[in-house]
Design an enzyme around this catalytic site. Structure first.
Site, short mmCIF file in Angstrom:
data_model
loop_
_atom_site.label_atom_id
_atom_site.label_comp_id
_atom_site.label_asym_id
_atom_site.label_seq_id
_atom_site.Cartn_x
_atom_site.Cartn_y
_atom_site.Cartn_z
CG HIS A 48 -1.87 1.12 1.30
ND1 HIS A 48 -2.78 1.28 2.33
CD2 HIS A 48 -2.09 2.17 0.47
CE1 HIS A 48 -3.51 2.36 2.13
NE2 HIS A 48 -3.10 2.93 1.00
CD GLU A 75 -3.91 -3.07 0.42
OE1 GLU A 75 -4.59 -4.07 0.72
OE2 GLU A 75 -3.37 -2.33 1.28
CG HIS A 196 -8.37 -4.52 8.05
ND1 HIS A 196 -7.39 -3.68 7.58
CD2 HIS A 196 -8.72 -4.03 9.26
CE1 HIS A 196 -7.18 -2.71 8.45
NE2 HIS A 196 -7.97 -2.91 9.48
#
EC number: 2.6.99.2
Length: 248
Positions: A48, A75, A196
């Site tokens: 990310h 991401e 997550h």
């Protein structure tokens, strides 16, 4: 392994970079972690690139794009800066996520239903450079249906509420939300991933859900690697997932 029991592990290496950035050093190298993860059975590597560059840096992404043997899942926030960078890098997979500077980690799913045209445009731009797009969303029917409307081929269901549930009843309810979200997504023709907050003690019920294609897991693997090494940490997570998937 049959198609029904197949499940993929995407290893998020952001927090290897977090440790590096904490002291502004050149180590530990997230690229080495990615290569070790691949050797241990990871099916892909997730990074990310945040607006504030708190962990992964542009150079990391460029090097990873050149050396990965599996595939990169990039991401990114839905910003012009990130879209332009992704168009340059052309990652195999892109995952659009919400992003706020003050959050410690991504705290909720993307509001696709509230900004369909913006997301549709981003999906089209990424698809035009050959990147398969997923949308990181809560297991909410409204968001899942909107994701299908904007043309995304895949979604990643946010498992944070399941992971953070403090009592068994709440955890069961949240797991059921994920299960129903997977079923709805699949019925709409979407590839359904999840992630997550997943760790070694809560991943199996999610991996056992029929229809889940891939789990993206990072923090738990990086933390466990401090004690057993990165390859062993990845291998243990993959083994848990595969064992759970056989129970589908």
């Amino acid at each position: 392994m049959t198609e029904a029991t197949r499940i993929l592990l995407g290893v998020n290496i952001d927090h290897v970079a977090t440790l590096r950035q904490a002291r502004g050093t050149r180590y530990p190298d997230p690229v080495k972690a990615a290569l070790d993860a691949e050797e241990a059975g990871a099916d892909g590597i997730t990074v990310h690139l945040r607006e504030d560059r708190r962990h992964i840096q542009e150079r990391d992404v460029r090097v990873l794009k050149e050396v990965l043997q599996t595939r990169m899942n990039f991401e990114m926030g839905v910003t012009e800066e990130m879209l332009a960078f992704a168009e340059e890098i052309r990652p195999a997979h892109s995952c659009l996520v919400p992003e706020r500077r003050e959050e410690l980690t991504t705290e909720g799913g993307l509001d696709v239903a509230g900004q369909e045209q913006r997301i549709r445009d981003a999906v089209r731009r990424l698809a035009a450079v050959g990147s398969e797009v997923s949308l990181f969303i809560d297991p909410d029917p409204r968001q899942i249906e909107a994701s299908a409307r904007v043309g995304a081929p895949a979604i990643e269901l946010h498992t944070g509420r399941y992971a953070d549930a403090e009592d068994p009843e709440e955890q069961t309810r949240e797991l059921q939300r994920v299960r129903e979200g997977v079923a709805l997504g699949r019925s709409l023709g979407l590839i359904v991933n999840a992630g997550h907050g997943l760790h070694y003690h809560n991943v199996e019920p999610v991996a056992a859900i029929d229809g889940i294609n891939e789990l993206n897991i990072g923090h738990a693997i990086v933390a466990h690697a401090l004690f057993v090494g990165f390859r062993q940490a990845v291998a243990e997570m993959k083994a848990l997932m595969l064992a759970a998937a056989t129970k589908r």
